[in-house]
Design a protein around this motif. Structure first.
Motif, short mmCIF file in Angstrom:
data_model
loop_
_atom_site.label_atom_id
_atom_site.label_comp_id
_atom_site.label_asym_id
_atom_site.label_seq_id
_atom_site.Cartn_x
_atom_site.Cartn_y
_atom_site.Cartn_z
N ASP A 12 -4.50 -18.77 6.34
CA ASP A 12 -4.24 -17.46 5.49
C ASP A 12 -5.39 -16.87 4.63
N ILE A 13 -6.20 -17.83 4.12
CA ILE A 13 -7.38 -17.59 3.30
C ILE A 13 -8.36 -16.73 4.32
N ALA A 14 -8.56 -17.22 5.72
CA ALA A 14 -9.36 -16.81 6.68
C ALA A 14 -8.93 -15.21 6.84
N LEU A 15 -7.94 -14.95 7.17
CA LEU A 15 -7.31 -13.59 7.36
C LEU A 15 -7.40 -12.54 6.02
N LEU A 16 -7.35 -13.46 5.01
CA LEU A 16 -7.62 -12.64 3.40
C LEU A 16 -9.05 -11.98 3.66
N GLN A 17 -10.07 -13.24 3.81
CA GLN A 17 -11.43 -12.71 3.91
C GLN A 17 -11.50 -11.47 5.26
N SER A 18 -11.00 -11.36 6.02
CA SER A 18 -11.08 -10.48 6.95
C SER A 18 -10.66 -9.13 6.47
N HIS A 19 -9.45 -9.03 5.84
CA HIS A 19 -8.95 -7.80 5.15
C HIS A 19 -9.67 -7.45 4.13
N ALA A 62 -11.64 -4.17 3.95
CA ALA A 62 -11.37 -2.94 2.95
C ALA A 62 -12.77 -2.55 2.03
N GLU A 63 -13.83 -3.62 2.29
CA GLU A 63 -15.08 -3.11 1.61
C GLU A 63 -15.72 -2.19 2.57
N LEU A 64 -15.71 -2.31 3.99
CA LEU A 64 -16.19 -1.41 4.74
C LEU A 64 -15.67 0.06 4.58
N ALA A 65 -14.26 0.13 4.45
CA ALA A 65 -13.65 1.45 4.21
C ALA A 65 -13.79 1.99 2.94
N ASP A 103 -10.00 13.07 3.30
CA ASP A 103 -8.61 12.47 3.06
C ASP A 103 -8.32 11.41 4.15
N ALA A 104 -8.66 11.39 5.08
CA ALA A 104 -8.60 10.29 6.23
C ALA A 104 -9.20 8.90 5.78
N SER A 105 -10.46 9.33 5.23
CA SER A 105 -11.14 8.08 4.75
C SER A 105 -10.41 7.26 3.49
N ALA A 106 -10.04 8.37 2.65
CA ALA A 106 -9.33 7.54 1.33
C ALA A 106 -8.07 6.88 1.83
N ALA A 107 -7.32 7.36 2.85
CA ALA A 107 -5.89 6.80 3.43
C ALA A 107 -6.35 5.54 3.97
N ASP A 108 -7.61 5.63 4.84
CA ASP A 108 -7.84 4.25 5.37
C ASP A 108 -8.21 3.39 4.51
N LEU A 109 -8.95 3.44 3.51
CA LEU A 109 -9.35 2.86 2.23
C LEU A 109 -7.93 2.04 1.50
N LYS A 110 -7.16 2.87 1.19
CA LYS A 110 -5.85 2.39 0.72
C LYS A 110 -5.18 1.43 1.44
N SER A 111 -5.17 1.62 2.72
CA SER A 111 -4.36 0.98 3.83
C SER A 111 -4.90 -0.56 3.94
N LYS A 112 -6.32 -0.44 3.88
CA LYS A 112 -7.19 -1.73 4.00
C LYS A 112 -6.68 -2.46 2.76
N GLN A 113 -7.08 -1.96 1.51
CA GLN A 113 -6.82 -2.59 0.27
C GLN A 113 -5.31 -3.02 -0.03
N ALA A 114 -4.26 -2.47 0.48
CA ALA A 114 -3.00 -2.92 0.56
C ALA A 114 -2.78 -4.20 1.50
N ARG A 119 -4.20 -7.00 -0.59
CA ARG A 119 -3.29 -7.35 -1.51
C ARG A 119 -2.27 -8.30 -0.96
N GLN A 120 -1.73 -7.76 0.20
CA GLN A 120 -0.57 -8.36 0.88
C GLN A 120 -0.84 -9.80 1.14
N GLN A 121 -1.95 -10.11 1.87
CA GLN A 121 -2.60 -11.24 2.24
C GLN A 121 -2.69 -12.24 0.98
N GLN A 122 -3.29 -11.50 -0.24
CA GLN A 122 -3.49 -12.23 -1.21
C GLN A 122 -2.22 -12.77 -1.72
N ALA A 123 -1.14 -12.00 -2.02
CA ALA A 123 0.09 -12.41 -2.27
C ALA A 123 0.73 -13.75 -1.35
#
Length: 388
Positions: free
Chosen positions: A116-123, A127-130, A152-163, A166-170
């Motif tokens: 789970d931590i490995a997948l979190l680092q990937s997300h 998110a940093e790239l977005a 707008d597409a870049s902003a949406a992609d950033l929010k998706s990656k950050q979400a 956060r889901q993986q962090q939870a």
């Protein structure tokens, strides 16, 4: 034709006379025996009734009682849960012992979260790239190098990656089990290497100070209760030791099956002598103190006509030894409330009367008495169980 009656033979007549005499003697013997038996029984009963009976006595006197509401209930923790896990996983480390005192937020158990931590680092990397792409697109948009749709597409992609991050962090956070509140742990039921499924119990956690006691009282006693009123609680595990508390809440609804009302009281438990689930005896002082004429409950006998007692009265006749013994006089009494081994007397007995407390079964009006008060029946307002 003439009929001739033959005379009865003389031997047969003698036998009949002897038989009649024997029957008469037998009948007379039976009558005499029954008469003698009745006479002996009457004589025995008369001698028995003339023998004095040994009894114990007590003086009726006034006592001051505090009216009380009594109930039974159950003790529960202010906060209590069975600690479980939301997610499945293999136990990596158990960081508590049975019976530990823990603080709120203290780590109790860790599940294996390597993947789970490995997948979190990937997300997080995505998110940093977005975020970098969004910052670049925003700069270009400000100089009118790209259209608004690209930004707008870049902003949406950033929010998706950050979400996703956060889901993986939870999910990773759920692999670490913490105490939801401060309290005392129970018996540990898990070990490292064990696989847990969602909902599996790990250990019980109970907040032991303060505690609550829940009990019910009849609806007619509801007017005597109010929040903040003092209650006294005793448990079978701590017989004879009372714990004080306060009423915190009274149910606004009467149970239509029992016509009783649920009441909640809070108890201080600094020394943790009480535990959730214990059976509790509750006493609540209600109203002003009252004076009652009291007797031990053992002094009363009950029959279809009501309650009776025997009063000791001075005797009128001297015995063979020249002494005048007191006699028993049976009276009907009206009883009031009871408390422990005592009962209040409303009518039939006056203060100072000497009342028989044991030996009533062999008494009747006029029976002479020998008073022996070496052994007295129980007469405690608040009796406590005795362990032998």
């Amino acid at each position: 034709m003439t009929t001739t009656t033959l005379p009865t033979p003389r031997p047969l007549r003698k036998r009949m006379i002897v038989m009649l005499i024997c029957l008469a003697l037998l009948f007379g013997a039976l009558v005499g025996f029954n008469f003698l038996k009745g006479y002996m029984i009457a004589k025995f009963v008369g001698e028995m009734s003339s023998q004095p009976a040994t009894v114990s006595t007590a003086r009726a006197g006034y006592q001051t009682w505090q009216p009380q509401i009594q109930a039974v209930g159950s003790i529960r923790a202010a906060q209590g849960v069975d600690v479980t896990t939301e997610v499945a996983g293999l136990i990596r480390q158990v960081r508590f012992k049975s019976g530990d005192e823990v603080k709120a937020g203290q780590v109790l158990l860790e599940l294996n979260d390597t993947d789970d931590i490995a997948l979190l680092q990937s997300h997080k990397a995505a998110a940093e790239l977005a975020k970098t792409a969004y910052d670049r697109d925003r700069t270009q948009y400000e100089i009118k190098a790209i259209p608004k749709a690209t930004l707008d597409a870049s902003a949406a992609d950033l929010k998706s990656k950050q979400a996703l991050a956060r889901q993986q962090q939870a999910l990773v956070d759920k692999k670490t089990i913490r105490a939801a509140f401060a309290g005392k742990l129970g018996i540990r039921t898990v070990n490292p290497g064990q696989y847990l499924k969602p909902g599996d119990a790990i250990v019980t956690l109970q907040a032991l100070d303060p505690l609550f006691v829940d009990f019910s009282v009849p609806q007619e006693q509801l007017s005597q209760l109010s929040p903040g009123q003092t209650v006294n609680v005793e448990t079978n595990a701590r017989a004879g030791q009372w714990f004080g508390g306060k009423i915190t809440s009274i149910s606004p609804k009467v149970d239509d099956a029992t016509r009783s009302v649920r009441v909640e009281a809070q108890l201080a438990n600094h020394q943790q002598k009480l535990l959730p689930g214990m059976y509790a005896n509750i006493r609540i002082d209600a109203g002003a103190r009252q004076s009652h004429l009291t007797l031990p409950q053992a002094a009363l006998s009950y029959n279809a006509y009501g309650a009776t007692a025997f009063i000791v009265k001075p005797g009128a006749k001297a015995g063979e030894d020249g002494k005048t013994l007191p006699v028993a006089e049976q009276v009907f009494v009206t009883t009031g409330p009871t408390r422990g081994d005592q009962v209040a007397i409303l009518k039939g007995i006056q203060a100072g009367d000497q009342v028989v407390t044991s030996g009533q079964l062999k008494l009747k009006n006029g029976t002479t008495l020998i008073v022996d008060n070496q052994v007295q029946p129980a007469s405690e307002a608040n009796p406590a169980p005795q362990e032998q």
